[in-house]
Scaffold this motif. Sequence first.
Motif, PDB file in Angstrom:
ATOM      1  N   SER A 183       0.808  -1.223   0.000  1.00  0.00           N
ATOM      2  CA  SER A 183       0.000   0.000   0.000  1.00  0.00           C
ATOM      3  C   SER A 183       0.837   1.268   0.000  1.00  0.00           C
ATOM      4  O   SER A 183       0.338   2.342  -0.334  1.00  0.00           O
ATOM      5  CB  SER A 183      -0.943   0.001   1.213  1.00  0.00           C
ATOM      6  N   GLN A 184       2.128   1.168   0.349  1.00  0.00           N
ATOM      7  CA  GLN A 184       3.002   2.346   0.341  1.00  0.00           C
ATOM      8  C   GLN A 184       3.929   2.389  -0.873  1.00  0.00           C
ATOM      9  O   GLN A 184       4.694   3.340  -1.045  1.00  0.00           O
ATOM     10  CB  GLN A 184       3.815   2.392   1.643  1.00  0.00           C
ATOM     11  N   CYS A 185       3.871   1.359  -1.710  1.00  0.00           N
ATOM     12  CA  CYS A 185       4.614   1.326  -2.993  1.00  0.00           C
ATOM     13  C   CYS A 185       6.126   1.439  -2.828  1.00  0.00           C
ATOM     14  O   CYS A 185       6.804   2.093  -3.635  1.00  0.00           O
ATOM     15  CB  CYS A 185       4.111   2.437  -3.927  1.00  0.00           C
ATOM     16  N   ILE A 186       6.677   0.785  -1.813  1.00  0.00           N
ATOM     17  CA  ILE A 186       8.123   0.796  -1.598  1.00  0.00           C
ATOM     18  C   ILE A 186       8.658  -0.624  -1.773  1.00  0.00           C
ATOM     19  O   ILE A 186       8.455  -1.485  -0.912  1.00  0.00           O
ATOM     20  CB  ILE A 186       8.482   1.315  -0.190  1.00  0.00           C
ATOM     21  N   PRO A 187       9.342  -0.932  -2.886  1.00  0.00           N
ATOM     22  CA  PRO A 187       9.883  -2.280  -3.073  1.00  0.00           C
ATOM     23  C   PRO A 187      10.937  -2.586  -2.024  1.00  0.00           C
ATOM     24  O   PRO A 187      11.518  -1.669  -1.425  1.00  0.00           O
ATOM     25  CB  PRO A 187      10.473  -2.230  -4.481  1.00  0.00           C
TER      26      PRO A 187
ATOM     27  N   ASN B  33      17.845  -0.843  -8.589  1.00  0.00           N
ATOM     28  CA  ASN B  33      19.128  -0.760  -7.903  1.00  0.00           C
ATOM     29  C   ASN B  33      18.997  -0.893  -6.390  1.00  0.00           C
ATOM     30  O   ASN B  33      19.986  -1.132  -5.699  1.00  0.00           O
ATOM     31  CB  ASN B  33      19.800   0.590  -8.198  1.00  0.00           C
ATOM     32  N   ILE B  34      17.796  -0.705  -5.852  1.00  0.00           N
ATOM     33  CA  ILE B  34      17.615  -0.653  -4.407  1.00  0.00           C
ATOM     34  C   ILE B  34      17.861  -2.010  -3.756  1.00  0.00           C
ATOM     35  O   ILE B  34      18.161  -2.109  -2.576  1.00  0.00           O
ATOM     36  CB  ILE B  34      16.198  -0.139  -4.063  1.00  0.00           C
ATOM     37  N   GLY B  35      17.732  -3.096  -4.533  1.00  0.00           N
ATOM     38  CA  GLY B  35      17.949  -4.420  -3.978  1.00  0.00           C
ATOM     39  C   GLY B  35      17.767  -5.485  -5.030  1.00  0.00           C
ATOM     40  O   GLY B  35      17.387  -5.210  -6.171  1.00  0.00           O
ATOM     41  N   PRO B  36      18.011  -6.740  -4.668  1.00  0.00           N
ATOM     42  CA  PRO B  36      17.961  -7.829  -5.650  1.00  0.00           C
ATOM     43  C   PRO B  36      16.562  -8.331  -5.965  1.00  0.00           C
ATOM     44  O   PRO B  36      16.418  -9.247  -6.771  1.00  0.00           O
ATOM     45  CB  PRO B  36      18.792  -8.928  -4.986  1.00  0.00           C
ATOM     46  N   LEU B  37      15.526  -7.766  -5.326  1.00  0.00           N
ATOM     47  CA  LEU B  37      14.163  -8.209  -5.599  1.00  0.00           C
ATOM     48  C   LEU B  37      13.242  -6.998  -5.594  1.00  0.00           C
ATOM     49  O   LEU B  37      12.551  -6.713  -4.623  1.00  0.00           O
ATOM     50  CB  LEU B  37      13.700  -9.236  -4.564  1.00  0.00           C
ATOM     51  N   SER B  38      13.232  -6.291  -6.710  1.00  0.00           N
ATOM     52  CA  SER B  38      12.402  -5.100  -6.855  1.00  0.00           C
ATOM     53  C   SER B  38      11.164  -5.487  -7.662  1.00  0.00           C
ATOM     54  O   SER B  38      11.274  -5.903  -8.809  1.00  0.00           O
ATOM     55  CB  SER B  38      13.201  -4.006  -7.575  1.00  0.00           C
ATOM     56  N   HIS B  39       9.985  -5.341  -7.063  1.00  0.00           N
ATOM     57  CA  HIS B  39       8.770  -5.855  -7.700  1.00  0.00           C
ATOM     58  C   HIS B  39       7.585  -4.935  -7.453  1.00  0.00           C
ATOM     59  O   HIS B  39       7.623  -4.033  -6.620  1.00  0.00           O
ATOM     60  CB  HIS B  39       8.469  -7.257  -7.182  1.00  0.00           C
TER      61      HIS B  39
END
Length: 549
Positions: free
Chosen positions: A47-51, A100-106
Amino acid sequence: MSRSQHFDLVVVGGGLGGVSAVLAAARLGLRSVLVSECDWVGGQVSSQCIPPDEHPWIESVGCTRTYRDFRDRVRSFYRRNYPLKAEARTAGRLNPGSGNIGPLSHEPQVARLVLEEMLAPWISRGLVTVLRDQRAAEVTTEHDEVRSVLVRGPEGEEAELTGAFFLDATDLGDLVDLAGAEHVFGAESSSETGEPHALPGPADPYDQQAITWAMLLSWNPGTDNTIDRPADYATWRAYQPPEWPGPLLSWEVSDHVTHRPRLRPLFTEQESAGGVRYDLWHARRVLDAAHLEPQWGDITAAAWPMMDYSRLPLIGVDAPARELALLEARQLSLSFLYWMQTEAPRHDGGRGYPELRSRGDLTGTPDGLAKMPYIRESRRIRSEFTLVEQHIGVAARAGLEGAERFRDSVGISAYRIDVHPSTSGRPTIDIDTWPFQIPLGSLVPVRLRNLLPAAKNIGATHLTSGACRVHPGEWTVGEAAGALAGFCVRRKALPSQVRSDPGKLGEFQSVLAEVIGVELEWPRYEALTPRHRFGYVLESTPALSERTP
């Protein structure tokens, strides 16, 4: 008239900590209710849209069994439902967005569906109940125990929830406040905590981190998706925060480490030595079109420094002031989008990126903003033990190798002390940390016996909470709190007794490790050397590619 419902465990807050808490309690046979203020569960990841924002070793060590299950299920969701190219489909560590923020951005809606999938069997068994679009309105306490929580829906409908234990998994520590639990918020003084980077003068409760109202954007060449000019655009177009090098609506930001001006454009053709593009678009891209068959485009989560809202605090103010802050945060994010679409210097010449399209169809909102703001700071309980910078900070532990080791560890985490610009005009604080343990003492309130923190409201400081607040850390705290409540109900014990009694503590830690799947300590490490992101590189024995038991 409110209806009354009884559960073993009442969890208020539908974020990652709340979800992991009820999952842990269900595994121990408890009936729990999860009270979510939103119709989507998952908080920052949905709900906050932060991968997910994760530490460098997340693929092999440093999270719980169920958090790893969540990550595996996200990858499986894309493999089962998206037209992935062969290379992406067979990738062992698929990163759907290549962010780039991490290995699992979805995508956030995928996270929501996966979490619902994880909850579904327990809901079917009757061990988990989810109440959506509900908020805690009143708390009844008696003899240092919480007796009930009154929750209220958008139409004024009410329910009184009773239980043996009550967990606060809200973003702001609302249950802690309503229950009258001893707590702190804002920034402490160094004279109180002894932390080298705490405030040199008196404590400032209104020194609170910026919030960000994120959004999802897609890139649609040849189209004009310009939104209506936001009502407060002129105000935000001219606004310059005290810690900022120029107007907030620009490509120039204050570097989070050096505080010097730094360009962060939307797109750049320049790549680092590792082939990474450090522009805004690729930072939190959640869907990479290169992974998919034709007719697909990129989607990114916009939660960028220019969108950090730090003008007014949220905690310790009345309802109208809080609503004003939230309204201004929304206007700032919409104003930045409008500026990008109409005035921003383009990487390929000219001005404005009308090709940017806000994706309300993916966020479930009319304007493409997230359903909820990304809140980085909460009320923090006064606990039996407080985690401070001297326990985890590299500089604060000069001459010592590693973080403080805790006999009462209930999980591990790793993230730098990352404190965003504050409502007092203070710039970012970015401090290297060692991988660390979460002590049980930081989950035990000094007075209330059956109230537990289950998010970023543990017994930490303004600084150390900045190292515990991201996705795997919040999940671990929630899971430990849910398991602790379950253990206490089954053993007829209090959290303080579990911590003080070596036999009970050892038994509880065995439940955490063997039943719930919580890692209680980091692998042994042999060498730590400078690293750009965290300030160290961890080399373990055995290798980090091997999961710890």
